[in-house]
Write a protein that holds these residues in place. Structure first.
Motif, PDB file in Angstrom:
ATOM      1  N   PHE A  26     -16.545  -4.490  -1.921  1.00 15.90           N
ATOM      2  CA  PHE A  26     -16.310  -5.616  -3.017  1.00 15.90           C
ATOM      3  C   PHE A  26     -15.587  -4.981  -4.078  1.00 15.90           C
ATOM      4  CE2 PHE A  26     -17.809  -8.763  -6.580  1.00 15.90           C
ATOM      5  CZ  PHE A  26     -16.719  -9.753  -6.108  1.00 15.90           C
ATOM      6  N   SER A  27     -15.824  -3.736  -4.234  1.00 17.70           N
ATOM      7  CA  SER A  27     -14.790  -3.148  -5.569  1.00 17.70           C
ATOM      8  C   SER A  27     -13.490  -2.664  -4.716  1.00 17.70           C
ATOM      9  CB  SER A  27     -15.595  -1.718  -6.011  1.00 17.70           C
ATOM     10  OG  SER A  27     -16.745  -2.443  -6.437  1.00 17.70           O
ATOM     11  N   GLY A  28     -13.456  -2.809  -3.566  1.00 17.27           N
ATOM     12  CA  GLY A  28     -12.123  -2.215  -2.989  1.00 17.27           C
ATOM     13  C   GLY A  28     -10.877  -3.143  -3.150  1.00 17.27           C
ATOM     14  N   ARG A  29      -9.768  -2.559  -3.056  1.00 14.78           N
ATOM     15  CA  ARG A  29      -8.411  -3.308  -3.290  1.00 14.78           C
ATOM     16  C   ARG A  29      -8.341  -3.737  -1.651  1.00 14.78           C
ATOM     17  NH1 ARG A  29      -3.761  -2.077  -1.166  1.00 14.78           N
ATOM     18  NH2 ARG A  29      -4.389   0.314  -0.913  1.00 14.78           N
ATOM     19  N   PRO A  30      -7.939  -5.158  -1.592  1.00 13.79           N
ATOM     20  CA  PRO A  30      -7.668  -5.703  -0.349  1.00 13.79           C
ATOM     21  C   PRO A  30      -6.398  -4.966   0.530  1.00 13.79           C
ATOM     22  CG  PRO A  30      -7.671  -7.243  -1.936  1.00 13.79           C
ATOM     23  CD  PRO A  30      -7.659  -6.229  -2.814  1.00 13.79           C
ATOM     24  N   ALA A  31      -6.648  -4.645   1.769  1.00 16.42           N
ATOM     25  CA  ALA A  31      -5.408  -4.227   2.342  1.00 16.42           C
ATOM     26  C   ALA A  31      -4.147  -5.006   2.553  1.00 16.42           C
ATOM     27  CB  ALA A  31      -5.998  -3.673   3.768  1.00 16.42           C
ATOM     28  N   LYS A  32      -2.981  -4.417   2.481  1.00 17.45           N
ATOM     29  CA  LYS A  32      -1.853  -5.473   2.522  1.00 17.45           C
ATOM     30  C   LYS A  32      -1.655  -5.620   3.961  1.00 17.45           C
ATOM     31  CE  LYS A  32       0.348  -3.417  -1.511  1.00 17.45           C
ATOM     32  NZ  LYS A  32      -0.401  -2.140  -1.779  1.00 17.45           N
ATOM     33  N   ASP A  33      -1.949  -4.769   4.785  1.00 21.11           N
ATOM     34  CA  ASP A  33      -1.655  -4.964   6.436  1.00 21.11           C
ATOM     35  C   ASP A  33      -2.497  -4.225   6.998  1.00 21.11           C
ATOM     36  OD1 ASP A  33       0.085  -2.903   6.386  1.00 21.11           O
ATOM     37  OD2 ASP A  33       1.687  -3.662   5.680  1.00 21.11           O
ATOM     38  N   VAL A  34      -2.437  -4.134   8.330  1.00 15.38           N
ATOM     39  CA  VAL A  34      -3.303  -3.184   9.093  1.00 15.38           C
ATOM     40  C   VAL A  34      -3.262  -1.661   8.944  1.00 15.38           C
ATOM     41  CG1 VAL A  34      -4.190  -4.599  10.945  1.00 15.38           C
ATOM     42  CG2 VAL A  34      -1.951  -3.746  11.107  1.00 15.38           C
ATOM     43  N   ASP A  53      -2.510  -0.401   6.208  1.00 12.37           N
ATOM     44  CA  ASP A  53      -2.854  -0.080   4.792  1.00 12.37           C
ATOM     45  C   ASP A  53      -4.320   0.658   4.630  1.00 12.37           C
ATOM     46  OD1 ASP A  53      -3.618   0.237   2.133  1.00 12.37           O
ATOM     47  OD2 ASP A  53      -3.368  -1.770   1.554  1.00 12.37           O
ATOM     48  N   GLU A  54      -4.277   1.924   5.098  1.00 11.15           N
ATOM     49  CA  GLU A  54      -5.618   2.322   5.351  1.00 11.15           C
ATOM     50  C   GLU A  54      -6.544   2.515   4.116  1.00 11.15           C
ATOM     51  OE1 GLU A  54      -5.368   6.057   7.637  1.00 11.15           O
ATOM     52  OE2 GLU A  54      -4.574   5.038   9.140  1.00 11.15           O
ATOM     53  N   THR A  55      -6.019   2.825   2.838  1.00 12.71           N
ATOM     54  CA  THR A  55      -6.955   2.787   1.741  1.00 12.71           C
ATOM     55  C   THR A  55      -7.444   1.349   1.062  1.00 12.71           C
ATOM     56  OG1 THR A  55      -5.009   2.533   0.178  1.00 12.71           O
ATOM     57  CG2 THR A  55      -5.793   4.845   0.941  1.00 12.71           C
ATOM     58  N   GLY A  56      -6.811   0.275   1.843  1.00  7.27           N
ATOM     59  CA  GLY A  56      -7.423  -1.160   1.343  1.00  7.27           C
ATOM     60  C   GLY A  56      -8.508  -1.279   2.038  1.00  7.27           C
ATOM     61  N   ILE A  57      -9.024  -2.608   1.712  1.00  4.92           N
ATOM     62  CA  ILE A  57     -10.319  -2.732   2.473  1.00  4.92           C
ATOM     63  C   ILE A  57      -9.910  -4.127   3.291  1.00  4.92           C
ATOM     64  CG2 ILE A  57     -12.200  -2.004   0.802  1.00  4.92           C
ATOM     65  CD1 ILE A  57     -12.396  -5.336   0.632  1.00  4.92           C
ATOM     66  N   ASN A  58     -10.720  -4.020   4.391  1.00  3.71           N
ATOM     67  CA  ASN A  58     -10.494  -5.241   5.323  1.00  3.71           C
ATOM     68  C   ASN A  58     -11.214  -6.417   4.827  1.00  3.71           C
ATOM     69  OD1 ASN A  58     -11.035  -7.027   7.514  1.00  3.71           O
ATOM     70  ND2 ASN A  58     -10.430  -5.503   9.083  1.00  3.71           N
ATOM     71  N   LEU A  59     -10.843  -7.584   4.306  1.00  2.00           N
ATOM     72  CA  LEU A  59     -11.448  -8.828   3.853  1.00  2.00           C
ATOM     73  C   LEU A  59     -12.233  -9.590   4.687  1.00  2.00           C
ATOM     74  CD1 LEU A  59      -8.526 -10.092   1.544  1.00  2.00           C
ATOM     75  CD2 LEU A  59     -10.763  -8.824   0.912  1.00  2.00           C
ATOM     76  N   LYS A  60     -11.953  -9.180   6.151  1.00  2.00           N
ATOM     77  CA  LYS A  60     -12.869  -9.897   7.211  1.00  2.00           C
ATOM     78  C   LYS A  60     -14.036  -9.201   7.231  1.00  2.00           C
ATOM     79  CE  LYS A  60     -12.504 -13.449  10.010  1.00  2.00           C
ATOM     80  NZ  LYS A  60     -12.511 -14.469   8.962  1.00  2.00           N
ATOM     81  N   GLU A  61     -13.879  -7.774   7.183  1.00  2.00           N
ATOM     82  CA  GLU A  61     -15.137  -6.887   7.514  1.00  2.00           C
ATOM     83  C   GLU A  61     -15.864  -7.254   6.258  1.00  2.00           C
ATOM     84  OE1 GLU A  61     -14.485  -2.885   7.231  1.00  2.00           O
ATOM     85  OE2 GLU A  61     -16.602  -2.202   7.273  1.00  2.00           O
ATOM     86  N   PHE A  62     -15.342  -7.394   5.081  1.00  2.00           N
ATOM     87  CA  PHE A  62     -16.486  -7.619   3.803  1.00  2.00           C
ATOM     88  C   PHE A  62     -16.892  -8.724   4.073  1.00  2.00           C
ATOM     89  CE2 PHE A  62     -16.583 -10.189  -0.346  1.00  2.00           C
ATOM     90  CZ  PHE A  62     -17.398  -9.313  -0.872  1.00  2.00           C
TER      91      PHE A  62
END
Ligand code: FAD
Length: 650
Positions: free
Chosen positions: A413-421, A423-432
């Protein structure tokens, strides 16, 4: 020199938050001599926890406390808002907030002060035996170790200091209102909350107790005296909380929302009672640079500004702010829950985590719900102190699971959404979203599954004289988990009623006999055999029920048969299943049918529990509503083996 003892009590509770008040409620119900002290002059008035999960609502209902459900906002839907390809937030999914069919209740929201109010009212209405003593702090703890095994002894000595109001008023720092400040949301508390002077301010007393329970919150004094440490982490992420009446064009402000913005952080919307909405807002600016954050520097305006950025292009403002706070997520579990077999810790005293999943108050209430009846039975001399060991084994695992869940949830929830696949430091919103849905049963408090112990038998122990547990006889019912509820029909008056309504929290074990279709002679004869055993002089009822007490006061026997209700006559069933009390008449509230009701459908409890209508079973249910064992209908030896493990013969 040994201190002069002013008084003795069976149980002393330190702390009158949700955990302490739940415990006091149990002990009041069981009429155990109890004192409860709190260092604050009043209960909390606003803010703090607000989410009530299904299991907590079931527990409260089992004490007849239904005001939370009536007064709270029922949160039925959750929406996910995520950035689109242009970085603008959009609603990407909707779902029921509580998965369908989980419980009679759904997640509900009401501020913690109301809950504390309801507990206090309930204590008053049910005998007024226990009153919270404020403001009082313990200042010394001693344990007479040589007396621990002596059940008649009071080995725990405490010195208590009665404070003045001035001493009890905490320094709030720079103008940060918190739960100690009066809320303008609640109107009916005030008179009750004006502390009546005890006349003891500034004095000390020394008391001895059989049991001490530290429900004294995250900075627990009791925990420190026992030498336990909180193990875990502090994260650097800072969150702000606003309880406001929002003025906004955001369309989903009255449903729960999890909003991930492209780069301004995340926000959670919790629609509350009385037009209030709680917003959990990730604060980007505060605390940058690492290190501990001075929360006193956070203002509501600053939190609002952060929220406005996250929720843009929608507008957000308020006129009325009821409460606000800021916190840094700390996920920690105590390395001990109990010491000397006499001192226990519950609630925030043993686990702290982020509040966004609405778990704090719930798990704290559930801790002391687990402990209360066990202390009660031991203090009454009904059960061996061995059952108290199950408190730690059962609840420590829950605390660990809670921290693991919170770590996963908070990180995503605190992570930044990944821009695309890539983007490894972003979080996957589907996974969330998946973690949210998978965690829903856990968050509802309904995945609790107590492992095998002296109170829970999960499989056939295979030895002579042991419990022949038969889980396959109710193959969809999980031993160790709370008994789910389905509608059944009263044999006598055709009333459809929830099964859980037959399990009030009154300290009794229950044998729920599912004999099957008792209109068939061979099935009836098995049931009749059990009916002949129950009143016999060596039965578990006779062995453990005091002579002068009603026969159902320690172990209650209920029947849910699967014959057509209209084909069965109550009076033709063995008396043990609907006993006669000369002053009260026949008991018409112990035999039920799994059948179609006139107005409320068919609960299909046999189907839902996986019980064969020819074979049937007897389910042993603990006083807290958890399934302890599943036995063959007439396996009286296993009943004796089960209760013989921990009950004390008269
Ligand atoms: P507490 O509610 O902390 O109660 C402890 C009690 O013990 C208090 O009344 C205190 O006065 C008393 N006490 C402490 N020390 C002593 C002592 N030495 N002697 C006598 N009495 C003592 N949870 C959520 O789910 N959502 C939220 O948004 C949320 N926000 C929170 C904000 C704040 C500022 C705090 C402090 C907690 C918040 N929580 C939230 C957590 C939630 O309130 C707790 O999980 C819950 O109250 C725990 O209940 P408890 O009874 O274990 O402890």
């Amino acid at each position: 020199m040994a201190p002069k003892i002013d008084s003795e009590v069976d149980v002393l509770i330190v702390g009158a938050g949700p955990a302490g008040l739940m415990l006091a409620t149990w002990l009041s119900q069981l009429q155990i001599s109890t004192r409860i002290i709190d260092k604050r002059s009043t209960k909390i008035m606003a803010g703090q926890a607000d989410g009530f999960q299904c299991r907590t609502l079931e527990i409260l209902d089992s004490f007849g406390i239904d005001r939370v459900w009536k007064e709270s906002n029922h949160m039925l839907e959750v929406c996910f808002w995520n950035p689109d390809e242009n970085g603008v937030i959009r609603r990407t999914a909707r779902a029921p907030d509580t998965p369908k069919g989980l419980s009679r209740f759904t997640e509900s929201v009401l501020h913690q002060g109301r809950m504390e109010r309801f507990f206090l009212d309930h204590l008053k209405e049910t005998g007024d035996r226990i009153r919270v003593e404020r403001p009082v702090v313990p200042s010394l703890l001693q344990v007479e170790e040589s007396e621990i095994k002596n059940q008649a002894a009071y080995p725990v000595t405490l010195k208590l200091q009665h404070l003045t109001d001035e001493e009890a008023t905490p320094n709030q720092g720079n103008n940060i209102p918190n739960g100690l400040f009066r809320s303008n949301l609640t109107a009916d508390d005030t008179d009750d909350l004006i502390r009546k002077s005890s006349g003891k301010e500034g004095t000390e007393e020394t008391i001895r107790a059989k049991y001490l329970v530290g429900c004294d919150g995250a900075h627990s004094w009791t925990r420190k005296q026992l030498g336990f440490k909180m193990e875990g982490e502090h994260t650097e992420i800072i969150w702000g909380v606003l309880d406001v009446v929002p003025i906004t064009d955001f369309p989903d402000i009255r449903v729960r929302c999890l909003v991930h913005s492209a780069s301004a952080g995340s926000l959670m919307v919790i629609p509350r009672e009385k037009r209030v909405v709680r917003l959990y807002i990730q604060l980007k600016e505060v605390g940058a640079g690492g290190g501990a954050v001075d929360r006193s520097k956070v203002t509501p305006e600053q939190i609002l500004k952060a929220a406005q950025k996250i929720i843009a292009p929608y507008k957000l403002d308020y006129e009325q702010c009821d409460w606000f706070t800021a916190y840094q997520i700390a996920q920690r579990v105590s390395d001990g829950f109990e010491k000397y077999d006499r001192i226990y810790l519950a609630g925030d005293a043993v686990h702290t985590h982020s509040p966004k999943a609405g778990q704090g108050q719930n798990v704290s209430i559930q801790d002391s719900y687990n402990l209360g009846w066990k202390i009660g039975m031991v203090a009454r001399g009904q059960a061996s102190p061995e059952i108290l060991k199950t408190y730690t084994t059962e609840r420590q695992q829950i605390a660990r699971d809670l921290i693991a869940f919170d770590q996963k949830f908070s990180k995503l929830f605190s992570g930044r959404p990944a821009k695309d696949v890539s983007d490894e430091t972003g979080i996957n919103l589907k996974e969330f979203q998946n973690v949210f849905h998978q965690g829903a049963v856990f968050a509802a408090g309904l995945s609790v599954d107590y492992g095998p112990n002296i109170l829970v038998v999960k499989e056939d122990e295979g030895k002579d004289g042991s419990v022949r547990c038969r889980p396959e006889l109710a193959n969809k019912l999980k031993i160790g988990m709370r008994l789910p509820s389905h509608k059944i029909i009263n044999q006598s008056d055709a009333l459809a009623i929830e099964l859980q309504k037959l399990l009030p929290s009154d300290g009794r074990f229950r044998l729920i006999v599912f004999p099957g279709d008792i209109s068939k002679p061979e099935i009836y004869s098995r049931y009749e055999k059990l009916g002949a055993y129950l009143p016999s002089k060596d039965s578990v009822i006779s062995l453990y029920t005091p002579q002068d007490s009603p026969k159902d006061s320690v172990i209650e026997v209920l029947t849910v048969h699967s014959a057509k209700r209209t084909e069965i006559e109550l009076q033709s069933l063995p008396e043990a299943f609907h006993p006669l009390d000369k002053s009260k008449g026949w008991d018409y509230w112990k035999v039920y049918a799994d059948d179609e009701s006139y107005h409320e459908g068919h609960g299909q409890v046999y189907e839902n529990f996986g019980i064969d209508r020819d074979e049937g079973c007897t389910v042993v249910v603990r006083p807290d509503g958890y399934v302890a064992a599943t036995l063959a209908v007439d396996d009286t030896r296993s009943l004796e083996a089960y209760f013989g493990r921990f009950m004390i013969k008269l």
